[in-house]
Each structure stands twice: as structure tokens, then as C-alpha cells.
Design a protein around this motif. Structure first.
Motif, PDB file in Angstrom:
ATOM      1  N   ALA A 100       0.836  -1.203   0.000  1.00 40.93           N
ATOM      2  CA  ALA A 100       0.000   0.000   0.000  1.00 40.93           C
ATOM      3  C   ALA A 100       0.872   1.255   0.000  1.00 40.93           C
ATOM      4  CB  ALA A 100      -0.928   0.004   1.206  1.00 40.93           C
ATOM      5  N   GLU A 101       1.955   1.232   0.749  1.00 40.44           N
ATOM      6  CA  GLU A 101       2.865   2.374   0.778  1.00 40.44           C
ATOM      7  C   GLU A 101       3.542   2.553  -0.586  1.00 40.44           C
ATOM      8  OE1 GLU A 101       6.543   4.028   3.539  1.00 40.44           O
ATOM      9  OE2 GLU A 101       5.540   2.167   4.092  1.00 40.44           O
ATOM     10  N   LEU A 104       1.108   4.133  -2.842  1.00 40.61           N
ATOM     11  CA  LEU A 104       0.983   5.537  -2.467  1.00 40.61           C
ATOM     12  C   LEU A 104       2.107   6.372  -3.087  1.00 40.61           C
ATOM     13  CD1 LEU A 104      -0.919   7.265  -0.800  1.00 40.61           C
ATOM     14  CD2 LEU A 104       0.529   6.838   1.182  1.00 40.61           C
ATOM     15  N   ALA A 119      -6.895   3.943   0.748  1.00 41.20           N
ATOM     16  CA  ALA A 119      -6.874   4.389   2.148  1.00 41.20           C
ATOM     17  C   ALA A 119      -7.993   3.716   2.941  1.00 41.20           C
ATOM     18  CB  ALA A 119      -7.001   5.901   2.221  1.00 41.20           C
ATOM     19  N   GLN A 122      -7.093   0.169   3.640  1.00 41.16           N
ATOM     20  CA  GLN A 122      -6.040   0.096   4.662  1.00 41.16           C
ATOM     21  C   GLN A 122      -6.620   0.346   6.057  1.00 41.16           C
ATOM     22  OE1 GLN A 122      -2.766  -1.004   4.160  1.00 41.16           O
ATOM     23  NE2 GLN A 122      -3.927  -1.569   2.331  1.00 41.16           N
ATOM     24  N   ILE A 123      -7.564   1.252   6.156  1.00 41.79           N
ATOM     25  CA  ILE A 123      -8.238   1.508   7.436  1.00 41.79           C
ATOM     26  C   ILE A 123      -8.919   0.227   7.917  1.00 41.79           C
ATOM     27  CG2 ILE A 123     -10.187   2.725   8.512  1.00 41.79           C
ATOM     28  CD1 ILE A 123      -9.373   5.154   6.685  1.00 41.79           C
ATOM     29  N   TRP A 167      -3.573   6.429   7.756  1.00 39.36           N
ATOM     30  CA  TRP A 167      -4.539   6.192   6.686  1.00 39.36           C
ATOM     31  C   TRP A 167      -5.849   6.934   6.939  1.00 39.36           C
ATOM     32  CZ3 TRP A 167      -2.973   4.737   2.173  1.00 39.36           C
ATOM     33  CH2 TRP A 167      -1.825   3.958   2.047  1.00 39.36           C
ATOM     34  N   LYS A 168      -6.244   7.093   8.192  1.00 33.21           N
ATOM     35  CA  LYS A 168      -7.446   7.882   8.503  1.00 33.21           C
ATOM     36  C   LYS A 168      -7.231   9.345   8.139  1.00 33.21           C
ATOM     37  CE  LYS A 168      -9.635   5.296  12.267  1.00 33.21           C
ATOM     38  NZ  LYS A 168      -9.939   5.319  13.729  1.00 33.21           N
ATOM     39  N   SER A 171      -7.245   9.612   4.355  1.00 42.01           N
ATOM     40  CA  SER A 171      -8.608   9.464   3.864  1.00 42.01           C
ATOM     41  C   SER A 171      -9.389  10.778   4.025  1.00 42.01           C
ATOM     42  CB  SER A 171      -9.317   8.322   4.605  1.00 42.01           C
ATOM     43  OG  SER A 171     -10.635   8.175   4.142  1.00 42.01           O
TER      44      SER A 171
END
Length: 176
Positions: A100-101, A104, A119, A122-123, A167-168, A171
Motif C-alpha cells: 500500500a505504501e 501511495l 486508504a 487500509q483503514i 490512513w485515517k 482518507s
């Protein structure tokens, strides 16, 4: 002397903690312990014990009949190799291999909405892992024989919570 890898030390360490085990036992033990933070092909848990036995670090007991199941146990030489490794200071930087990184990093090439979807997923994943880790902490935290092995869980929880916060925040920025 045989070259020992991190997988070698995983095998030696698990046998040191668990006692005599088959490769299948080791695979299951990894799935319930170090597998949460140290990923490697589990097929190595079938070849590595034999290699370590050839080097004199493990003993093998083979069943006479049936499937001729092999059970491995730590030799004194294997215990010394493990203790030597544990005593060495660790100079390697912490490795994080997070897809995921990586996505990104390339986000400017993504289509609109892709990073928000990333995001949100991932959350969900980090929230789920935090729940799993907290459940493990609750179940095993008061078991004296297991408590020392839960110390890495504190680091895992801190990392998961930090990732969840990141991630929050991202988002929120993407939705904003």
C-alpha cells in the motif's frame, strides 16, 4: 560451518521454545506467532530443518512405520548458535515491505478515487489487525509462560495504530 539465515534462526528459535516438532508443527507455530511480523515462504520450514540437521544443529527422529514422520529437536550446538545470534546487536534498519505504501508512492499516476479506495481498505485492514492483536493480548497476556513472547505484540500494536492514524488522516484529506 553452514551459513545461517533468518529462517534458520526462526527454526532454531521455535524448536528452542516448543521442543521437538515436525515441519508441519513449525509451520503452524509460525502462523500463530512470528508469522504476524516476519513473512517468508513456509515451504522453507520443510527444507530448512533438514539442512540444519545435516549441519549438526538439529537432531532428527524418524517414525519407523506409516508416513515416516520426521521430528526435529535442537542440539546443544544449535542452541549455542541461536544464543550467539540473539546476543549480537542488530544493526540492520527495520524493514517494512508495504505494498500500500508503494502504491501511495506512485499515486500521481493513479486514477481519481483510487487512493481514497486504497486508504479506506487500509483503514479496514489495520482496524482488523488491531482487533486480532488486542484479542491475543487479552487471551495470553496473563499466561506467564507466554507473556515474554508477547513483547513484540506491543510493537506490532503501536505500528498498526500509527498506520491506522496515518490512513485515517489521508482518507480525510482525500475526501476533503
Amino acid at each position: 560451518m553452514v551459513r545461517l539465515t533468518t529462517t534458520s534462526y526462526v527454526v532454531l528459535g521455535l524448536l528452542g521454545l516448543r521442543g521437538p516438532s515436525t515441519s508441519y508443527d513449525l509451520k503452524r507455530a509460525v502462523g500463530h506467532s512470528v508469522g504476524y511480523f516476519w513473512h517468508f515462504p513456509h515451504a522453507q520450514l520443510y527444507s530448512e530443518p533438514r539442512r540444519l540437521a545435516e549441519a549438526g544443529l538439529l537432531d532428527i527422529c524418524t517414525e519407523d512405520g506409516g508416513r515416516r514422520k520426521q521430528t526435529f529437536s535442537l542440539t546443544e550446538e544449535g542452541r549455542r548458535a541461536l544464543q550467539h545470534w540473539l546476543a549480537e546487536p542488530e544493526t540492520e534498519p527495520m524493514q517494512v515491505r508495504d505494498v500500500a505504501e508503494l502504491k501511495l508512492f506512485f499515486s500521481e499516476l493513479a486514477q481519481e478515487g483510487d487512493m481514497l479506495t486504497l486508504a479506506q481498505e487500509q483503514i479496514r485492514q489495520h482496524t482488523e489487525r488491531i482487533g486480532t492483536y488486542e484479542e491475543m493480548q487479552e487471551r495470553f497476556g496473563s499466561v506467564d509462560t507466554v507473556a515474554p513472547r508477547l513483547v513484540p505484540l506491543k510493537l506490532g500494536l503501536a505500528m498498526e495504530r500509527a498506520a491506522l492514524d496515518f490512513w485515517k488522516d489521508l482518507s480525510s484529506e482525500l475526501e476533503g
